[in-house]
Design an enzyme around this catalytic site. Sequence first.
Site: not given
Length: 459
Positions: A25-27
């Site tokens: 995941n990213c933000m």
Amino acid sequence: MSYRETAEAIYKHIGPADNIIAPYNCMTRLRFSVKEEHFTKEDLLAVDGVKGVAVVGSGWQIILGPGKAQKVTAELKAITAAKYGSESLRDLAAKATVGDGADLREAIRKRNTATCKEGLKKISRIFIPVIPAFIACGLITGILNSVGKIEPALTGAAWFQIAAVAGNAAFWGLNLFIGMSAAREFGGTPVLGGVLAAVVSHPALANITLFGEQLTPGRGGVIAVLLLCFFAATLEKKLQRVIPDMFTLFLTPFLVVVISTVVAVGICQPLGNFLSEAVGTAATTSIYKGGAFTGFILGGTFLPLVLLGVHQGLTPIHADLLARYGATVLLPVLAMAGAGQVGASLAVYAKTKNKALRKTVASALPVGIMGIGEPLIYGVTLPLGKPFIGACIGGACGGAVQAAFGVGAATLGISGLPLAAAATDIPVYLIGLITAYAVGFAAAYLIGFTDPVSPEKEG
């Protein structure tokens, strides 16, 4: 739905477990690849809590929002790991690229020929773990700068100075954090990446003269660290294949540090310094000399980068500017794209008679104002088409204001209204933000859109 239920609903579409490759995941997004695409965007969009879905190359991206993306990804990994049994996701990812995964490797290679996209993904994964530190320390620094301007006498107080140390901590240890994260991403030992980052940052380098040239601690910045960690991780993997198991514990880290130190001083630091200076000069010159025109172009074209999910690839540039100058002049300009999105979405809210669409806008606007633009992109402006153009126009005008006055930011990883606290000129930043809101609203309102309530009628 709970995070577990959301993960299970996503898994139901993209599974079984051995069909899912390297979820992370990213933000705001859950990212992954699959062996077989036996599902559609619409399947994933139907999952409660999913705000949007994008496909970049062979990679899928599910927009979930800040905080939720991390927790849903963790649950999906737990579900997938349980299906695999005792094998870890990292082991299975490695199998997918060698040996018994030869067919899969070839399929992925054919479908994802854009090497630069994969490079951007790696860079994104390197910096994502460090972004919370940038946010915290950048906000502290921004608040202290504002307090110091209002009441200069406070700058001598012990509490102010301690807070200043806390605000500078992320940047003081930046190379170490990036070194460990980069080594992990490149397949090496994280602590060795940290050690080598410490080598190129060590203050004792200033006392050494080599070939008639005095060495400089931190020369080349994060770019030198990235180059060094890539070399060290590659070397480590090669050494592990040739050194006997009984000696690898001692010889491999020893040889990696010794050889990489030579490469660091002789190659990575000079090359990294050249690239760092080139990037820094290009960025600052384009803003300060190009002024409003440059800001207009950058602010107006940033939303498509967010749409593709490759905007995180700009993080090293922001980080390098922060390390070199104490502020990044690019971030306030690019942040205006999200502000234009807010204005365009407000125009949609004002014009539409579709209750469901108004509800979507109302629920996504608060996070949009706080700098998280994906819910508005995928839930409002992009599906309607024309408002997305209005958002780009708003971002362009807001970016022109920021660039015209050379506004910088002492942090990265945040956008929208919260970025004002870390801006070098808060009043001007807010003027640019309001400009992007207003122009985005006006442009989207005037361009119009087809209201979902009456497809045949232009709104």
